[in-house]
Scaffold this active site. Structure first.
Site, PDB file in Angstrom:
ATOM      1  N   ILE A 287      67.287  66.334  61.790  1.00 17.69           N
ATOM      2  CA  ILE A 287      67.176  66.023  63.223  1.00 17.69           C
ATOM      3  C   ILE A 287      65.867  65.290  63.552  1.00 17.69           C
ATOM      4  CG2 ILE A 287      67.274  66.988  65.574  1.00 17.69           C
ATOM      5  CD1 ILE A 287      69.842  67.526  64.006  1.00 17.69           C
TER       6      ILE A 287
ATOM      7  N   ASP B 162      65.489  74.194  65.031  1.00 19.76           N
ATOM      8  CA  ASP B 162      64.465  75.087  65.584  1.00 19.76           C
ATOM      9  C   ASP B 162      64.305  76.382  64.782  1.00 19.76           C
ATOM     10  OD1 ASP B 162      64.011  73.214  67.511  1.00 19.76           O
ATOM     11  OD2 ASP B 162      64.994  74.288  69.137  1.00 19.76           O
TER      12      ASP B 162
ATOM     13  N   ARG C  28      60.593  60.910  68.937  1.00 23.77           N
ATOM     14  CA  ARG C  28      61.383  61.429  70.049  1.00 23.77           C
ATOM     15  C   ARG C  28      61.510  60.463  71.236  1.00 23.77           C
ATOM     16  NH1 ARG C  28      59.968  67.630  71.034  1.00 23.77           N
ATOM     17  NH2 ARG C  28      62.089  67.696  71.780  1.00 23.77           N
ATOM     18  N   PRO C  29      62.146  59.313  71.009  1.00 26.69           N
ATOM     19  CA  PRO C  29      62.338  58.387  72.137  1.00 26.69           C
ATOM     20  C   PRO C  29      63.325  58.937  73.171  1.00 26.69           C
ATOM     21  CG  PRO C  29      63.458  57.597  70.158  1.00 26.69           C
ATOM     22  CD  PRO C  29      62.721  58.838  69.771  1.00 26.69           C
ATOM     23  N   VAL C  30      63.404  58.277  74.336  1.00 24.75           N
ATOM     24  CA  VAL C  30      64.336  58.724  75.377  1.00 24.75           C
ATOM     25  C   VAL C  30      65.336  57.618  75.721  1.00 24.75           C
ATOM     26  CG1 VAL C  30      62.909  60.543  76.405  1.00 24.75           C
ATOM     27  CG2 VAL C  30      62.580  58.171  77.133  1.00 24.75           C
ATOM     28  N   ASP C  31      65.552  56.702  74.757  1.00 21.77           N
ATOM     29  CA  ASP C  31      66.447  55.571  75.030  1.00 21.77           C
ATOM     30  C   ASP C  31      67.857  56.006  75.432  1.00 21.77           C
ATOM     31  OD1 ASP C  31      66.378  56.499  72.348  1.00 21.77           O
ATOM     32  OD2 ASP C  31      67.538  54.770  71.686  1.00 21.77           O
ATOM     33  N   LEU C  32      68.356  57.080  74.832  1.00 21.11           N
ATOM     34  CA  LEU C  32      69.728  57.506  75.164  1.00 21.11           C
ATOM     35  C   LEU C  32      69.795  58.053  76.590  1.00 21.11           C
ATOM     36  CD1 LEU C  32      70.999  59.264  71.903  1.00 21.11           C
ATOM     37  CD2 LEU C  32      70.981  56.858  72.497  1.00 21.11           C
TER      38      LEU C  32
ATOM     39  N   ARG D 175      53.979  78.919  74.221  1.00 17.80           N
ATOM     40  CA  ARG D 175      54.913  78.008  74.898  1.00 17.80           C
ATOM     41  C   ARG D 175      56.345  78.535  74.811  1.00 17.80           C
ATOM     42  NH1 ARG D 175      54.042  71.750  73.766  1.00 17.80           N
ATOM     43  NH2 ARG D 175      55.751  71.836  75.251  1.00 17.80           N
TER      44      ARG D 175
ATOM     45  N   CYS E 210      55.610  63.239  69.787  1.00 15.74           N
ATOM     46  CA  CYS E 210      55.015  64.570  69.649  1.00 15.74           C
ATOM     47  C   CYS E 210      54.916  64.924  68.175  1.00 15.74           C
ATOM     48  CB  CYS E 210      55.793  65.606  70.447  1.00 15.74           C
ATOM     49  SG  CYS E 210      57.270  66.168  69.666  1.00 15.74           S
TER      50      CYS E 210
ATOM     51  N   ARG F 229      57.601  67.657  77.176  1.00 15.79           N
ATOM     52  CA  ARG F 229      58.617  66.613  77.219  1.00 15.79           C
ATOM     53  C   ARG F 229      59.775  66.937  78.153  1.00 15.79           C
ATOM     54  NH1 ARG F 229      58.789  63.027  73.337  1.00 15.79           N
ATOM     55  NH2 ARG F 229      61.015  62.890  73.717  1.00 15.79           N
TER      56      ARG F 229
ATOM     57  N   LYS G 173      64.226  79.644  76.459  1.00 20.44           N
ATOM     58  CA  LYS G 173      63.334  78.596  76.984  1.00 20.44           C
ATOM     59  C   LYS G 173      64.097  77.290  77.210  1.00 20.44           C
ATOM     60  CE  LYS G 173      60.778  76.165  73.959  1.00 20.44           C
ATOM     61  NZ  LYS G 173      60.805  74.701  73.929  1.00 20.44           N
ATOM     62  N   ASN G 174      64.839  76.865  76.181  1.00 14.93           N
ATOM     63  CA  ASN G 174      65.441  75.531  76.247  1.00 14.93           C
ATOM     64  C   ASN G 174      66.609  75.453  77.223  1.00 14.93           C
ATOM     65  OD1 ASN G 174      63.513  74.572  74.597  1.00 14.93           O
ATOM     66  ND2 ASN G 174      64.777  74.511  72.740  1.00 14.93           N
TER      67      ASN G 174
END
Ligand code: EPZ
Length: 450
Positions: A357, A335, A148-152, A427, A143, A119, A47-48
């Protein structure tokens, strides 16, 4: 090869998907534990990896054909988002080959409703920005497993010259003269930011160097596909990735790598329930930390890297308690943490499970406790005191891996376990009940009212 008709009704297909998700949300799994697992399970595409490979289709006007595609709610969802942007999607139900043609996009806007639900949809930003010079994508929000920010992701795109305006919950990105190569040093390892920066930099002018990059196998898979599309990427799979930008990319065909988390999950199911299970088409080389932990727990694991098979046997022997620490690859994967906790709840002794993580990834602990597990969460650590047996109970979970940890516990428990909210499982696990019942598990999907 499949024919390639135009997909005419993305909106209608989206509402059908929403309906079936609602329907699946009402289903539950009924598991009668205590059956040993014996047989073979074939591992599906990851999936990932699939989700990022699908986003790569936006980088070219030629068709990208992905084989070994997992039929999952998440991959289907992303195909609908891509269709709503104007990508021609040809992926008949149940097929493992998917063709994506982003010859002409009709929109470069990914709205809140679509990014909020999954996401990984955020990853369409970089490819659209790189190819079209502009894109507007909703911020994903938090979530169940953490903020889980997306700053990077955003810092990497800014370093490549993107003008970003974060307003009203959206990122409006522009790079009128195109993106340019940059040196990006990540302050800590992020899988998503590494992939996003790699995708965007393929079409930048000049060379991009990503330092302290994530080394997950899915990143090497994405780089392989991008290189087949004409990108110039070296070092993927190490902590320094170098991308020499090219003017255009071409279409290609690529087989999605096998899912290491699905393989690890079934390995732990076999270890918990006992029996003898062979996983075929498993990405053995990507599973080193998990194989080592199972071995330490006293489970017999025979790995054949060349044949890509993993055989897991446990027949009556006690499980030993093992401590784990989740880390970026090649460390123990976050995971698989929930699944390992389910296994350790039956071990002889106490194991300490440390989650490094995500800040909120122990939501399965209280649910496992409903089955009789003895787990105490102390900040980043869970102390798991093994018990002799678990007892079936109704449970529910808040995310994908947490849900499957409850399935593992249910397979090993005495009596019936009912796992609710199984839309999480849909999912990320393809044909879960079929694969497990093929090995002798007593597991059935029931409508909520049954
Ligand atoms: C990917 O998420 C996976 N998702 C996750 O799988 C997996 O758990 C995770 O990598 C770690 O292996 C997909 O590939 C779709 P990160 P990602 O960026 O990319 C923080 C599953 O169950 N961070 O490596 O989102 C972040 O909050 C899922 O299949 C920032 O602070 O993970 C986390 O604490 C769940 N800022 C840490 O870094 C950023 O800009 C690592 O996250 C990005 C991340």
């Amino acid at each position: 090869m499949l024919p390639f008709p135009r997909l005419l009704l993305p909106q209608l297909r989206l509402s059908m998907a929403v309906l079936s998700a609602i329907q699946a949300g009402m289903d539950r799994l009924s598991i009668t534990g205590g059956c040993k697992l014996n047989g073979e399970i074939s591992i599906s595409g990851a999936k990932n990896s699939a989700l990022k490979l699908m986003a790569a289709s936006l980088l070219t006007g030629e068709p990208l054909t992905l084989t070994n595609m997992p039929n999952l709610a998440d991959t289907r969802f992303l195909s609908q988002l891509l269709a709503s942007l104007g990508v021609e999607v040809y992926w008949p139900k149940g097929h493992s080959e998917c063709r994506l043609n982003a010859e002409t996009l009709t929109s470069t806007i990914a709205p809140y409703d679509q990014v909020r639900k999954m996401r990984a949809s955020f990853n369409v930003l970089g490819p659209m920005l790189a190819r079209y010079g502009h894109a507007t994508v909703s911020l994903p929000g938090g979530c169940a497993i953490g903020a889980r920010p997306v700053d990077l992701h955003l810092k990497a795109l800014e370093a490549m010259g993107a003008d970003l305006l974060v307003e009203g919950g959206y990122v409006k990105a522009a790079a009128i003269h195109g993106l340019k190569g940059a040196r990006v040093v990540f302050p800590f390892v992020s899988v998503g930011a590494t992939e996003h920066a790699m995708l965007a930099s393929t079409l930048a002018k000049g060379t991009t160097v990503l330092e302290n990059a994530a080394r997950e196998p899915e990143i090497a898979d994405l780089a392989d596909c991008l290189n087949k599309m004409g990108a110039k990427i070296t070092g993927a799979g190490s902590d320094t990735i170098r991308i020499e930008g090219v003017e255009t990319l071409n279409g290609t065909e690529h087989a999605v790598m096998a899912d290491r988390i699905e393989a690890g999950t079934y390995a732990m199911a076999a270890a918990a329930a006992g029996g003898d299970v062979t996983l075929t088409g498993a990405p053995v080389a990507a599973l080193g930390a998990m194989i080592a932990a199972l071995g330490e727990a006293g489970v017999e694991v025979d790995a054949d890297e060349v044949g890509a098979t993993l055989r897991i046997q446990r027949n009556g022997s006690a499980l030993k308690a093992v401590n784990i620490n989740t880390q970026p690859h090649p460390g123990f994967p976050t995971d698989l943490q929930a699944q390992f906790m389910a296994l350790m709840s039956l071990a002889d002794g106490t194991s300490i499970i440390r989650e490094n993580i995500f800040e909120n990834r122990f939501m399965h602990a209280p649910e496992l406790s409903r089955l009789g597990a003895k787990i105490e969460v102390r900040g980043k650590e869970a102390v798991v005191r093994g018990v002799k047996a678990l007892k079936g109970a109704p449970v529910m979970a808040t995310d994908l891996r947490a849900s499957v940890s409850l399935v593992i516990a249910g397979l090993a428990a005495e009596g019936e376990t009912s796992v609710n909210r199984i839309y999480h499982l849909d999912r990320g696990f393809e044909r879960l009940e079929e694969k497990l019942s093929g090995c002798g598990a007593d597991i059935r999907r029931l409508a909520d009212s049954e």
